[in-house]
Design a protein around this motif. Sequence first.
Motif, PDB file in Angstrom:
ATOM      1  N   ILE A  51       0.836  -1.197   0.000  1.00 38.05           N
ATOM      2  CA  ILE A  51       0.000   0.000   0.000  1.00 38.05           C
ATOM      3  C   ILE A  51       0.874   1.252   0.000  1.00 38.05           C
ATOM      4  O   ILE A  51       0.613   2.224  -0.725  1.00 38.05           O
ATOM      5  CB  ILE A  51      -0.944  -0.003   1.213  1.00 38.05           C
ATOM      6  CG1 ILE A  51      -1.990  -1.101   1.054  1.00 38.05           C
ATOM      7  CG2 ILE A  51      -1.625   1.354   1.373  1.00 38.05           C
ATOM      8  CD1 ILE A  51      -2.869  -1.301   2.279  1.00 38.05           C
ATOM      9  N   ILE A  52       1.945   1.229   0.790  1.00 34.89           N
ATOM     10  CA  ILE A  52       2.853   2.377   0.846  1.00 34.89           C
ATOM     11  C   ILE A  52       3.484   2.627  -0.518  1.00 34.89           C
ATOM     12  O   ILE A  52       3.534   3.769  -1.004  1.00 34.89           O
ATOM     13  CB  ILE A  52       3.942   2.148   1.916  1.00 34.89           C
ATOM     14  CG1 ILE A  52       3.322   2.146   3.315  1.00 34.89           C
ATOM     15  CG2 ILE A  52       5.032   3.228   1.821  1.00 34.89           C
ATOM     16  CD1 ILE A  52       4.275   1.725   4.408  1.00 34.89           C
ATOM     17  N   LEU A  53       3.951   1.569  -1.152  1.00 36.39           N
ATOM     18  CA  LEU A  53       4.572   1.715  -2.473  1.00 36.39           C
ATOM     19  C   LEU A  53       3.561   2.222  -3.498  1.00 36.39           C
ATOM     20  O   LEU A  53       3.893   3.023  -4.376  1.00 36.39           O
ATOM     21  CB  LEU A  53       5.162   0.380  -2.921  1.00 36.39           C
ATOM     22  CG  LEU A  53       6.367  -0.131  -2.126  1.00 36.39           C
ATOM     23  CD1 LEU A  53       6.725  -1.544  -2.559  1.00 36.39           C
ATOM     24  CD2 LEU A  53       7.565   0.798  -2.315  1.00 36.39           C
ATOM     25  N   SER A  54       2.320   1.767  -3.362  1.00 38.09           N
ATOM     26  CA  SER A  54       1.287   2.194  -4.304  1.00 38.09           C
ATOM     27  C   SER A  54       0.965   3.671  -4.124  1.00 38.09           C
ATOM     28  O   SER A  54       0.878   4.418  -5.107  1.00 38.09           O
ATOM     29  CB  SER A  54       0.034   1.342  -4.111  1.00 38.09           C
ATOM     30  OG  SER A  54      -0.982   1.737  -5.013  1.00 38.09           O
ATOM     31  N   PHE A  55       0.799   4.116  -2.868  1.00 39.71           N
ATOM     32  CA  PHE A  55       0.512   5.525  -2.610  1.00 39.71           C
ATOM     33  C   PHE A  55       1.660   6.416  -3.081  1.00 39.71           C
ATOM     34  O   PHE A  55       1.445   7.554  -3.509  1.00 39.71           O
ATOM     35  CB  PHE A  55       0.250   5.754  -1.116  1.00 39.71           C
ATOM     36  CG  PHE A  55      -1.193   5.589  -0.733  1.00 39.71           C
ATOM     37  CD1 PHE A  55      -2.154   6.495  -1.170  1.00 39.71           C
ATOM     38  CD2 PHE A  55      -1.600   4.525   0.040  1.00 39.71           C
ATOM     39  CE1 PHE A  55      -3.484   6.342  -0.836  1.00 39.71           C
ATOM     40  CE2 PHE A  55      -2.929   4.363   0.389  1.00 39.71           C
ATOM     41  CZ  PHE A  55      -3.880   5.265  -0.053  1.00 39.71           C
ATOM     42  N   ALA A  56       2.871   5.907  -2.984  1.00 38.86           N
ATOM     43  CA  ALA A  56       4.042   6.681  -3.419  1.00 38.86           C
ATOM     44  C   ALA A  56       4.259   6.588  -4.923  1.00 38.86           C
ATOM     45  O   ALA A  56       5.179   7.226  -5.455  1.00 38.86           O
ATOM     46  CB  ALA A  56       5.283   6.190  -2.684  1.00 38.86           C
ATOM     47  N   THR A  57       3.388   5.819  -5.611  1.00 39.86           N
ATOM     48  CA  THR A  57       3.558   5.527  -7.047  1.00 39.86           C
ATOM     49  C   THR A  57       5.003   5.124  -7.342  1.00 39.86           C
ATOM     50  O   THR A  57       5.606   5.554  -8.330  1.00 39.86           O
ATOM     51  CB  THR A  57       3.141   6.716  -7.934  1.00 39.86           C
ATOM     52  OG1 THR A  57       3.962   7.863  -7.637  1.00 39.86           O
ATOM     53  CG2 THR A  57       1.682   7.072  -7.733  1.00 39.86           C
ATOM     54  N   TYR A  58       5.535   4.309  -6.448  1.00 38.62           N
ATOM     55  CA  TYR A  58       6.921   3.846  -6.596  1.00 38.62           C
ATOM     56  C   TYR A  58       6.899   2.572  -7.434  1.00 38.62           C
ATOM     57  O   TYR A  58       7.001   1.448  -6.935  1.00 38.62           O
ATOM     58  CB  TYR A  58       7.538   3.600  -5.215  1.00 38.62           C
ATOM     59  CG  TYR A  58       9.051   3.498  -5.235  1.00 38.62           C
ATOM     60  CD1 TYR A  58       9.835   4.625  -5.432  1.00 38.62           C
ATOM     61  CD2 TYR A  58       9.689   2.280  -5.044  1.00 38.62           C
ATOM     62  CE1 TYR A  58      11.224   4.538  -5.454  1.00 38.62           C
ATOM     63  CE2 TYR A  58      11.071   2.180  -5.048  1.00 38.62           C
ATOM     64  CZ  TYR A  58      11.831   3.313  -5.253  1.00 38.62           C
ATOM     65  OH  TYR A  58      13.211   3.226  -5.263  1.00 38.62           O
ATOM     66  N   HIS A  59       6.744   2.762  -8.734  1.00 39.46           N
ATOM     67  CA  HIS A  59       6.659   1.656  -9.672  1.00 39.46           C
ATOM     68  C   HIS A  59       7.608   1.927 -10.843  1.00 39.46           C
ATOM     69  O   HIS A  59       7.753   3.082 -11.264  1.00 39.46           O
ATOM     70  CB  HIS A  59       5.242   1.512 -10.239  1.00 39.46           C
ATOM     71  CG  HIS A  59       4.168   1.463  -9.201  1.00 39.46           C
ATOM     72  ND1 HIS A  59       4.103   0.475  -8.245  1.00 39.46           N
ATOM     73  CD2 HIS A  59       3.104   2.280  -8.966  1.00 39.46           C
ATOM     74  CE1 HIS A  59       3.055   0.682  -7.479  1.00 39.46           C
ATOM     75  NE2 HIS A  59       2.426   1.779  -7.892  1.00 39.46           N
ATOM     76  N   PRO A  60       8.218   0.889 -11.395  1.00 39.65           N
ATOM     77  CA  PRO A  60       9.009   1.097 -12.613  1.00 39.65           C
ATOM     78  C   PRO A  60       8.075   1.335 -13.789  1.00 39.65           C
ATOM     79  O   PRO A  60       6.922   0.892 -13.793  1.00 39.65           O
ATOM     80  CB  PRO A  60       9.774  -0.222 -12.763  1.00 39.65           C
ATOM     81  CG  PRO A  60       8.920  -1.223 -12.078  1.00 39.65           C
ATOM     82  CD  PRO A  60       8.231  -0.504 -10.950  1.00 39.65           C
ATOM     83  N   ARG A  61       8.543   2.040 -14.776  1.00 38.74           N
ATOM     84  CA  ARG A  61       7.726   2.299 -15.954  1.00 38.74           C
ATOM     85  C   ARG A  61       8.610   2.228 -17.199  1.00 38.74           C
ATOM     86  O   ARG A  61       9.817   2.393 -17.142  1.00 38.74           O
ATOM     87  CB  ARG A  61       7.047   3.663 -15.868  1.00 38.74           C
ATOM     88  CG  ARG A  61       7.996   4.841 -15.792  1.00 38.74           C
ATOM     89  CD  ARG A  61       7.251   6.166 -15.625  1.00 38.74           C
ATOM     90  NE  ARG A  61       8.157   7.307 -15.649  1.00 38.74           N
ATOM     91  CZ  ARG A  61       8.743   7.824 -14.579  1.00 38.74           C
ATOM     92  NH1 ARG A  61       8.512   7.288 -13.383  1.00 38.74           N
ATOM     93  NH2 ARG A  61       9.543   8.865 -14.677  1.00 38.74           N
ATOM     94  N   ARG A  62       7.962   1.968 -18.294  1.00 39.53           N
ATOM     95  CA  ARG A  62       8.674   1.907 -19.574  1.00 39.53           C
ATOM     96  C   ARG A  62       7.851   2.647 -20.615  1.00 39.53           C
ATOM     97  O   ARG A  62       6.622   2.561 -20.633  1.00 39.53           O
ATOM     98  CB  ARG A  62       8.898   0.455 -19.994  1.00 39.53           C
ATOM     99  CG  ARG A  62       9.516   0.301 -21.377  1.00 39.53           C
ATOM    100  CD  ARG A  62      10.060  -1.089 -21.584  1.00 39.53           C
ATOM    101  NE  ARG A  62      11.271  -1.295 -20.794  1.00 39.53           N
ATOM    102  CZ  ARG A  62      11.889  -2.470 -20.693  1.00 39.53           C
ATOM    103  NH1 ARG A  62      11.412  -3.525 -21.305  1.00 39.53           N
ATOM    104  NH2 ARG A  62      12.985  -2.589 -19.968  1.00 39.53           N
ATOM    105  N   SER A  63       8.538   3.357 -21.491  1.00 36.14           N
ATOM    106  CA  SER A  63       7.836   4.097 -22.541  1.00 36.14           C
ATOM    107  C   SER A  63       8.441   3.765 -23.894  1.00 36.14           C
ATOM    108  O   SER A  63       9.587   3.331 -23.998  1.00 36.14           O
ATOM    109  CB  SER A  63       7.904   5.607 -22.292  1.00 36.14           C
ATOM    110  OG  SER A  63       9.253   6.040 -22.305  1.00 36.14           O
ATOM    111  N   SER A  64       7.638   3.964 -24.914  1.00 31.55           N
ATOM    112  CA  SER A  64       8.085   3.788 -26.292  1.00 31.55           C
ATOM    113  C   SER A  64       7.518   4.939 -27.098  1.00 31.55           C
ATOM    114  O   SER A  64       6.307   5.188 -27.064  1.00 31.55           O
ATOM    115  CB  SER A  64       7.598   2.451 -26.854  1.00 31.55           C
ATOM    116  OG  SER A  64       8.049   2.261 -28.185  1.00 31.55           O
ATOM    117  N   ILE A  65       8.385   5.654 -27.783  1.00 31.33           N
ATOM    118  CA  ILE A  65       7.970   6.852 -28.517  1.00 31.33           C
ATOM    119  C   ILE A  65       8.404   6.728 -29.977  1.00 31.33           C
ATOM    120  O   ILE A  65       9.530   6.326 -30.264  1.00 31.33           O
ATOM    121  CB  ILE A  65       8.599   8.114 -27.904  1.00 31.33           C
ATOM    122  CG1 ILE A  65       8.207   8.256 -26.426  1.00 31.33           C
ATOM    123  CG2 ILE A  65       8.178   9.367 -28.681  1.00 31.33           C
ATOM    124  CD1 ILE A  65       8.926   9.368 -25.717  1.00 31.33           C
TER     125      ILE A  65
END
Length: 249
Positions: A51-65
């Motif tokens: 829950i703490i990680l979710s509230f902090a939006t502490y997630h890896p992300r990947r983008s493609s442009i």
Amino acid sequence: MAAPIPPTTSIPPLNDGPLQLTVTGFNPTVDDVLAARRILTDVVPVEIALIILSFATYHPRRSSIKRVNKRYEANEFWRPGPTASVAGLYLTVQGLSVPDDTVARAKCITFQMKAADQGWADNGGDGTYHNSHTWFEASILRPRSDAFMVTSLTLSDHMDNFPSPAEARAHLRGHGWDMVENSNDSSVVWRVHNNVTACREYRHYRVRWVAGISAKVDDPRAMGDGEGFLEILRPDDVVVLWARAEVCV
């Protein structure tokens, strides 16, 4: 594509300004997130740590442009009817690899497109989403378990236009990939967004799907809700964005 944006379930088309990443700044790696979770679970239960990680939006992300102007003409593939359609594989994004003993799922995905219709329509709908025959769809590609070799999905010579995403399936299987079926309609695509009918001016469209949250769709003719897409997306999958056009005579 695939970068989260600030919380909301419905974002109207963006008609001016450049396409841009929806989240910038620090992007933790998978190892960063796992390390933070281990630290937190030393002092709180794992449920609280998540829950703490979710509230902090502490997630890896990947983008493609991709900023390449492409033109797709439905009459490239005529068939009896007569009808014609084309599916151009415009963009791909690879999932984030995680350790085999780690359970992970995608939290959200954002698509941003800049596109235009042909500028005229025989059967009305000008300036609306009625009678729109140019649009975007998303598919999930998954490495075949029985494949001898999986070809990298760079948009090279073996990735051309097809009559439809379904008809691309056999071709992609020959390169070690299969297309995950949409359980809602047994197709291999999820509708992302349509172009405004008979509008030759380029418009910006943004669609965000969030796992576990039903997307608010004000006009089903404009965009899809992505139901079930993130729930079946695996870390080793590849998301592809198709540019579509069709002619019905």
